[in-house]
Design a protein around this motif. Structure first.
Motif, PDB file in Angstrom:
ATOM      1  N   GLN A 215       0.979  -1.239   0.222  1.00 24.07           N
ATOM      2  CA  GLN A 215      -0.035  -0.045   0.031  1.00 24.07           C
ATOM      3  C   GLN A 215       0.962   1.238  -0.184  1.00 24.07           C
ATOM      4  O   GLN A 215       0.491   2.178  -0.801  1.00 24.07           O
ATOM      5  N   ILE A 216       2.015   1.129   0.924  1.00 28.46           N
ATOM      6  CA  ILE A 216       2.929   2.250   0.835  1.00 28.46           C
ATOM      7  C   ILE A 216       3.299   2.719  -0.580  1.00 28.46           C
ATOM      8  O   ILE A 216       3.576   3.803  -1.346  1.00 28.46           O
ATOM      9  N   VAL A 217       3.895   1.509  -1.341  1.00 27.86           N
ATOM     10  CA  VAL A 217       4.565   1.676  -2.877  1.00 27.86           C
ATOM     11  C   VAL A 217       3.321   2.246  -3.611  1.00 27.86           C
ATOM     12  O   VAL A 217       3.767   3.091  -4.382  1.00 27.86           O
ATOM     13  N   LYS A 218       2.286   1.715  -3.537  1.00 29.16           N
ATOM     14  CA  LYS A 218       1.302   2.277  -4.317  1.00 29.16           C
ATOM     15  C   LYS A 218       0.877   3.721  -4.064  1.00 29.16           C
ATOM     16  O   LYS A 218       0.525   4.531  -4.887  1.00 29.16           O
ATOM     17  N   ASP A 219       0.641   4.037  -2.670  1.00 31.95           N
ATOM     18  CA  ASP A 219       0.474   5.449  -2.248  1.00 31.95           C
ATOM     19  C   ASP A 219       1.475   6.656  -2.474  1.00 31.95           C
ATOM     20  O   ASP A 219       1.200   7.931  -2.536  1.00 31.95           O
ATOM     21  N   HIS A 220       2.652   6.091  -1.989  1.00 24.67           N
ATOM     22  CA  HIS A 220       3.796   7.042  -2.017  1.00 24.67           C
ATOM     23  C   HIS A 220       5.099   6.706  -2.870  1.00 24.67           C
ATOM     24  O   HIS A 220       5.986   6.254  -2.240  1.00 24.67           O
ATOM     25  N   PRO A 221       4.843   6.414  -4.120  1.00 19.29           N
ATOM     26  CA  PRO A 221       6.331   5.973  -4.814  1.00 19.29           C
ATOM     27  C   PRO A 221       7.376   6.940  -4.656  1.00 19.29           C
ATOM     28  O   PRO A 221       8.256   6.335  -4.767  1.00 19.29           O
ATOM     29  N   LYS A 222       7.194   8.163  -4.671  1.00 17.90           N
ATOM     30  CA  LYS A 222       8.505   8.883  -4.760  1.00 17.90           C
ATOM     31  C   LYS A 222       9.099   8.920  -3.408  1.00 17.90           C
ATOM     32  O   LYS A 222      10.343   8.972  -3.145  1.00 17.90           O
ATOM     33  N   LEU A 223       8.240   8.645  -2.264  1.00 23.60           N
ATOM     34  CA  LEU A 223       8.841   8.358  -0.954  1.00 23.60           C
ATOM     35  C   LEU A 223       9.562   7.168  -0.776  1.00 23.60           C
ATOM     36  O   LEU A 223      10.620   7.061  -0.224  1.00 23.60           O
ATOM     37  N   VAL A 224       9.058   6.039  -1.535  1.00 20.30           N
ATOM     38  CA  VAL A 224       9.701   4.804  -1.496  1.00 20.30           C
ATOM     39  C   VAL A 224      11.186   4.791  -2.407  1.00 20.30           C
ATOM     40  O   VAL A 224      12.121   4.444  -1.797  1.00 20.30           O
ATOM     41  N   GLU A 225      11.182   5.641  -3.440  1.00 27.25           N
ATOM     42  CA  GLU A 225      12.337   5.879  -4.071  1.00 27.25           C
ATOM     43  C   GLU A 225      13.541   6.644  -3.336  1.00 27.25           C
ATOM     44  O   GLU A 225      14.680   6.139  -3.393  1.00 27.25           O
ATOM     45  N   GLU A 251       7.420  15.955   5.149  1.00 27.22           N
ATOM     46  CA  GLU A 251       6.324  16.103   4.019  1.00 27.22           C
ATOM     47  C   GLU A 251       5.605  14.727   4.007  1.00 27.22           C
ATOM     48  O   GLU A 251       4.294  14.810   3.362  1.00 27.22           O
ATOM     49  N   TYR A 252       5.887  13.686   4.790  1.00 25.96           N
ATOM     50  CA  TYR A 252       5.053  12.415   4.759  1.00 25.96           C
ATOM     51  C   TYR A 252       4.657  11.936   6.132  1.00 25.96           C
ATOM     52  O   TYR A 252       5.322  12.237   6.983  1.00 25.96           O
ATOM     53  N   PRO A 253       3.527  11.222   6.123  1.00 20.98           N
ATOM     54  CA  PRO A 253       3.087  10.775   7.589  1.00 20.98           C
ATOM     55  C   PRO A 253       4.255  10.194   8.077  1.00 20.98           C
ATOM     56  O   PRO A 253       4.874   9.033   7.527  1.00 20.98           O
ATOM     57  N   LYS A 254       4.495  10.276   9.599  1.00 25.11           N
ATOM     58  CA  LYS A 254       5.525   9.440  10.255  1.00 25.11           C
ATOM     59  C   LYS A 254       5.296   7.964  10.303  1.00 25.11           C
ATOM     60  O   LYS A 254       6.416   7.316  10.079  1.00 25.11           O
ATOM     61  N   GLU A 255       4.193   7.664  10.373  1.00 24.56           N
ATOM     62  CA  GLU A 255       3.744   6.196  10.466  1.00 24.56           C
ATOM     63  C   GLU A 255       4.107   5.503   9.097  1.00 24.56           C
ATOM     64  O   GLU A 255       4.622   4.303   9.097  1.00 24.56           O
ATOM     65  N   VAL A 256       3.988   6.211   7.928  1.00 17.90           N
ATOM     66  CA  VAL A 256       4.314   5.573   6.986  1.00 17.90           C
ATOM     67  C   VAL A 256       5.679   5.305   6.636  1.00 17.90           C
ATOM     68  O   VAL A 256       6.311   4.144   6.371  1.00 17.90           O
ATOM     69  N   ILE A 257       6.754   6.141   7.140  1.00 20.26           N
ATOM     70  CA  ILE A 257       7.954   6.001   7.224  1.00 20.26           C
ATOM     71  C   ILE A 257       8.463   5.007   7.992  1.00 20.26           C
ATOM     72  O   ILE A 257       9.325   4.080   7.873  1.00 20.26           O
ATOM     73  N   VAL A 258       7.817   4.991   9.226  1.00 16.33           N
ATOM     74  CA  VAL A 258       7.998   3.901  10.387  1.00 16.33           C
ATOM     75  C   VAL A 258       7.926   2.569   9.633  1.00 16.33           C
ATOM     76  O   VAL A 258       8.697   1.678   9.851  1.00 16.33           O
ATOM     77  N   SER A 259       6.692   2.408   8.959  1.00 13.31           N
ATOM     78  CA  SER A 259       6.156   1.126   8.509  1.00 13.31           C
ATOM     79  C   SER A 259       7.192   0.605   7.365  1.00 13.31           C
ATOM     80  O   SER A 259       7.612  -0.628   7.391  1.00 13.31           O
ATOM     81  N   TRP A 260       7.763   1.583   6.721  1.00 13.08           N
ATOM     82  CA  TRP A 260       8.445   0.973   5.696  1.00 13.08           C
ATOM     83  C   TRP A 260      10.005   0.485   6.270  1.00 13.08           C
ATOM     84  O   TRP A 260      10.516  -0.250   5.788  1.00 13.08           O
ATOM     85  N   LEU A 261      10.330   1.208   7.095  1.00 15.16           N
ATOM     86  CA  LEU A 261      11.750   1.190   7.752  1.00 15.16           C
ATOM     87  C   LEU A 261      11.558  -0.057   8.394  1.00 15.16           C
ATOM     88  O   LEU A 261      12.545  -0.773   8.536  1.00 15.16           O
ATOM     89  N   GLY A 262      10.230  -0.296   9.298  1.00 14.77           N
ATOM     90  CA  GLY A 262      10.177  -1.683  10.060  1.00 14.77           C
ATOM     91  C   GLY A 262      10.221  -2.956   9.137  1.00 14.77           C
ATOM     92  O   GLY A 262      11.010  -4.069   9.675  1.00 14.77           O
ATOM     93  N   SER A 263       9.637  -2.956   8.000  1.00 15.09           N
ATOM     94  CA  SER A 263       9.620  -3.715   7.048  1.00 15.09           C
ATOM     95  C   SER A 263      11.160  -4.176   6.561  1.00 15.09           C
ATOM     96  O   SER A 263      11.459  -5.345   6.418  1.00 15.09           O
ATOM     97  N   LYS A 264      11.585  -3.043   6.284  1.00 15.60           N
ATOM     98  CA  LYS A 264      12.876  -3.173   5.779  1.00 15.60           C
ATOM     99  C   LYS A 264      13.974  -3.848   6.819  1.00 15.60           C
ATOM    100  O   LYS A 264      14.774  -4.817   6.436  1.00 15.60           O
ATOM    101  N   ILE A 265      13.831  -3.536   8.106  1.00 13.44           N
ATOM    102  CA  ILE A 265      14.479  -4.060   9.251  1.00 13.44           C
ATOM    103  C   ILE A 265      14.323  -5.594   9.332  1.00 13.44           C
ATOM    104  O   ILE A 265      14.962  -6.606   9.673  1.00 13.44           O
ATOM    105  N   ALA A 266      12.915  -5.937   9.463  1.00 17.83           N
ATOM    106  CA  ALA A 266      12.416  -7.183   9.573  1.00 17.83           C
ATOM    107  C   ALA A 266      12.841  -8.191   8.501  1.00 17.83           C
ATOM    108  O   ALA A 266      12.817  -9.371   8.621  1.00 17.83           O
ATOM    109  N   SER A 267      13.206  -7.596   7.244  1.00 18.73           N
ATOM    110  CA  SER A 267      13.715  -8.592   6.160  1.00 18.73           C
ATOM    111  C   SER A 267      14.953  -8.972   6.366  1.00 18.73           C
ATOM    112  O   SER A 267      15.289  -9.684   5.248  1.00 18.73           O
ATOM    113  N   GLU A 268      15.807  -8.377   7.152  1.00 14.70           N
ATOM    114  CA  GLU A 268      17.160  -8.944   7.289  1.00 14.70           C
ATOM    115  C   GLU A 268      17.279 -10.340   7.931  1.00 14.70           C
ATOM    116  O   GLU A 268      16.755 -10.474   9.221  1.00 14.70           O
TER     117      GLU A 268
END
Length: 899
Positions: A215-225, A251-268
């Motif tokens: 959902q983050i990739v779909k709603d905030h593609p520039k943020l993900v990039e 510029e973006y909701p903090k929850e969105v950034i935290v969720s993206w970073l949490g997913s990245k950390i958990a994938s290690e």
């Protein structure tokens, strides 16, 4: 297109052959030489006098060059046996064995064994484990049969993961930061765990469908990039990275950034390993009984032990795992985890700050954002992932252990010693309304007479008279019956005690001496109504066939029990909770292994036995149809039976009274020339004359030392190892002495019979009035000196049929000098009945004078501490505040544990 490096090896001889490097391709020399499926390359010379089946490819035990690990990424199917052996050896050995210096020997043995059990283009069919264990013992030494089976399982698992392994290596090729990590590549190439490869592939997977990340990739593609660029930064401009993340946070909701970073950390992957390790160390499992709106519990008896249960994860036993899983599936139990979430998050931060895991420096320096991302990774992803994985792995381990126990018990039952000497007997299948089914069998197991005896009500006197006639008929068939007892095989089903009283009364009236043997009748009724039973006894009723099966089980357990579906034999625990396919496969292999140890008569054995010969299986009906055989090699004329199948099965099939004396021995046809040379050189005769018997009836170490020169001469002449010559000589000696491994295992299992502990001398059968009344049995306990029969063996003890309404448990703590490994299914033991509590009967070994168990309080770890705050179970860490125990609660729990 990839060039295959080849090696050369020269042995003086005349036949020219080529062999690819065993490093880069799996090769079975026997198949390659016999079928001339040879590749071009450098040459290997083989002696014309050498049997090709005696040769093994030389395995390079050294590790491959470092650069080759990256080279083979283009073809993951090419893995050196030495590399696999290096990775698999620690999985096979315990820490104690590693410290004893066995690791190098086992690693070399695994490296030599892998080519034998692997299939390839040059050898499409692999050797069977029984063949390898008996006729390639010099190659697999010091591996045991179970370890060879384990290697075979790993090979199968490794081959099944080829597609996932290739996908992971392709992804790794595009990752500059990990492409040159040779340890990671080696781990991928040798792994046999789908879970492990999935973990390593997690960073390269696209976002799961319907997930927050998608959902983050779909709603905030520039943020993900932007976040992707920040994550891949080389930490050279940390200030610039911190400025950019601060800008993105505005510029973006903090929850969105935290969720993206949490997913990245958990994938290690390494982080997942750390969480699993911490969970195993400090996590606890809790179960509670489920209450309904009316206040009733789902089940008050079956799962009573788990109504208020808690244990550290590291202490939970396999049988507890299976019981809890069944209770949860039946909605009788509610399961939850007790995990300190704050402690877990602190542990994750510690490892991330150490730099062990690829996390950018700017994130570690961003305090609040870093803490929020770690909390999100733990609470949203890692917690559930870790607990689910732990539960699945423990269930798999428990299933494997239960399957192993079942297979081990089946092997003990199949290899139970046959009746020696063979005698006629009367077999009785007890019953009430249907009566007692009777069968008289001669010494070879042929049916002489069948009948049914009704004994209820007014039929009792007539029943005693009929039983007297049957006893007299059986006695008249035994030429030595004047000085021996009449052998009676009595099934241990319903009505056993009544049937025993009747047969004893009938014998007493004629003053006939009885040798009454209790036989486990589990599965007899199932087999009696099967198509195979109807084909073997077309004119007999199913009830009579069951009594025949009971009698034959006493005469020759292997040949009779192998007909019955293994799951019907009642030899395992939790068997209905196990995977049907895996259990059937393991039990089939156990039956095959048992038949291979004993060997069978090719011309007279039943179809059920023939199907269990290694390598035959579906070819058994064709082999049976082609009988009789005058030679072993006539098997090659059977349609569909090729050289590889013949190699696997020939050594386990005997042709008595044939034209070739060696066809009736344990010696494989590949070694006939070597066997003849040894017989001639050592002046041994195939028949057991006094001179030959005197020379070979000595310990193995003695004749190996005595005939050392002849063994070396044979080794040089036939170009085989000294160990192979000794193995052939040992097979020859065992065949001349006509050794039966079942009788040897019986001797090993009763080696402690010289002591009075567990002996049946001085013991008696349970009195009939106690056999059917549990109340009287409870009042009479403890009882000393009761004859019992081993029916089942588990990790925690043995279940003994002592003649009561239920089997009793002989716990490991009540075994004294005996060990579980010494017990055999069907073995008679002297036991003491210590305590009867409802349907549970506690036994002790006769001669130990064990005391009845006292009612002890529940152990410290089976109860949740009272000071524990409510709601902190259920996988723990619901929030950072609520997931942490108070300091006083932890202190109180520690004090209670110390107390």
């Amino acid at each position: 297109s990839r060039a295959i490096t080849r090696h050369s090896c020269q042995v003086p001889g005349s036949a020219l052959h080529t062999v690819p490097n065993p490093w880069t391709t799996r090769l079975s020399t026997s198949t390659c030489v016999s079928r001339n499926r040879l590749d071009s390359g450098t040459r290997i010379w083989l002696s014309t006098a050498t049997n090709p089946l005696d040769l093994e490819p030389e395995i390079d035990s050294t590790s491959p060059p470092e650069e080759s690990i990256l080279d083979i990424m283009s073809d993951p199917k090419t893995v050196a046996p030495s590399m696999l052996a290096e990775a698999w050896t620690p999985l096979m050995l315990s820490k104690d064995e590693e410290s004893q210096g066995k690791q190098k020997k086992v690693e070399a043995a695994i490296s030599r064994t892998i080519p034998l059990l692997s299939s390839s283009t040059s050898a499409p069919a692999s050797a069977s484990v029984p063949f390898v264990c008996r006729y390639r013992s010099d190659v697999i030494h010091p591996l045991t049969t179970q370890q060879v089976y384990q290697v075979q399982t790993w090979i199968s698992q490794h081959e099944s993961l080829e597609s996932l392994r290739k996908k992971l290596l392709d992804a790794l090729n595009g990752d500059k930061s990990r492409k040159k990590d040779q340890a990671l590549v080696k781990r991928i190439m040798t792994s046999v765990s789908k879970t492990e490869l999935d973990d390593l592939y997690t960073p390269y997977k696209p976002p799961p469908r319907g997930s927050i990340l998608q959902q983050i990739v779909k709603d905030h593609p520039k943020l993900v990039e932007s976040l992707e660029e920040l994550w891949a930064s080389d930490d050279q401009n940390i200030k610039q990275d911190l400025a950019l993340i601060s800008k993105l946070s505005k510029e973006y909701p903090k929850e969105v950034i935290v969720s993206w970073l949490g997913s990245k950390i958990a994938s290690e992957p390494k982080l997942g390993e750390i969480v699993s390790d911490q969970l195993q160390r400090y996590g606890r499992l809790q179960t509670k009984v489920i209450h309904f709106t009316d206040g009733n519990k789902k089940d008050n008896k079956v799962y009573e032990t788990y109504h208020d249960f808690a244990l550290p994860l590291r202490m939970i036993k396999d049988h507890q795992i299976l019981a809890i899983r069944r209770g949860a599936a039946q909605k009788a139990l509610r399961m939850s985890y007790d995990i300190d979430g704050t402690k877990m998050e602190s542990c994750l931060k510690y490892h991330l700050h150490k730099g062990e895991i690829l996390v950018p420096t700017w994130l570690r320096n961003k305090g609040n954002l870093f803490s929020d991302a770690v909390h999100d990774a733990w609470f949203r992803l890692l917690r559930r992932r870790a607990t689910t994985r732990w539960w699945n792995e423990r269930c798999k381990e428990a299933q494997d252990r239960a399957s192993w126990v079942f297979a081990n018990n089946l092997e003990r039952a199949l290899l139970a010693p046959p009746l020696q000497p063979t005698r006629p007997l009367l077999a009785l299948d007890p019953g009430f309304q249907a009566g007692i089914k009777c069968a008289i069998l001669d010494a070879s197991g042929e049916v002489i007479k069948l009948g049914t005896v009704q004994f209820l009500g007014k039929h009792k006197d007539r029943a005693v008279s009929k039983l007297q006639d049957l006893l007299q008929t059986t006695q008249s068939m035994d030429p030595s019956a004047d000085n021996t007892k009449v052998l009676v095989a009595l099934g241990n089903g319903h009505g056993t005690n009544e049937c025993r009283q009747l047969i004893q009364e009938a014998a007493a009236q004629d003053e006939t001496k009885l040798d009454l043997q209790l036989v486990n009748e589990a599965g007899a009724s199932v087999w009696s109504v099967s198509p195979a039973a109807s084909k073997e006894f077309p004119d007999q009723p199913a009830a009579g066939i069951a009594s025949i099966s009971i009698g034959r089980r006493l005469q020759n357990p292997l040949f009779e029990l192998v007909k019955v579906p293994p799951k019907s034999l009642g030899l395992g625990m939790y068997q209905h909770d196990l995977s049907e396919k895996e259990l059937e496969e393991r039990l089939h292999l156990t039956s095959v292994d048992a038949v291979a140890k004993v060997g069978v008569d090719l011309n007279t054995c039943s179809l059920s036995i023939l199907e269990k010969v290694p390598g035959l299986n579906k070819l058994a009906p064709k082999v049976a149809k082609a009988r009789p055989f005058a030679f072993r090699d006539e098997l090659l004329k059977v349609s569909g039976l090729g050289p590889k199948t013949y190699e696997n099965c020939a050594g386990f099939l005997r042709v008595p009274n044939g034209y070739e004396p060696l066809d009736n021995t344990l010696v494989h046809p590949e070694s006939y020339d070597l066997a003849r040379f040894l017989l001639n050189q050592l002046k041994l005769l195939m028949k057991e004359d006094d001179r030959t018997k005197k020379r070979i009836s000595v310990p193995k170490e003695t004749w190996v030392q005595q005939w050392d020169k002849d063994i070396h001469l044979a080794s040089d002449k036939f170009n085989v190892s000294k160990e192979r010559v000794i193995a052939v000589l040992e097979n020859l000696i065992d065949s001349i002495l006509q050794k039966d491994p079942r009788l040897e295992s019986s001797a090993d299992g009763t080696s402690s019979s010289s002591t009075k502990v567990g002996s049946i001398q001085g013991c008696s059968l349970l009195p009939p009035d106690l056999a059917t009344d549990a109340g009287k049995l409870k009042e009479a306990a403890p009882l000393r000196g009761i004859i019992g029969t081993v029916r089942n063996i588990a990790d925690f003890g043995a279940f003994i049929d002592f003649g009561g309404p239920n089997d009793g448990l002989l716990h490991t703590s009540k075994l004294g000098p005996l060990e579980l490994s010494q017990l055999l299914i069907g073995q008679e033991l002297g036991v003491d009945i210590l305590q009867v509590d409802n349907h549970r009967v506690s036994l002790g070994l006769y001669g130990l004078n064990s005391e009845p168990p006292t009612q002890r309080k529940r152990q410290r770890d089976t109860k949740v501490p009272k000071g524990k705050p409510k709601g902190s179970g259920s996988q723990g860490g619901g929030s950072r505040a609520g997931s942490k125990r108070s300091i006083s609660t932890k202190t109180n729990a520690r004090k209670k544990r110390r107390t």
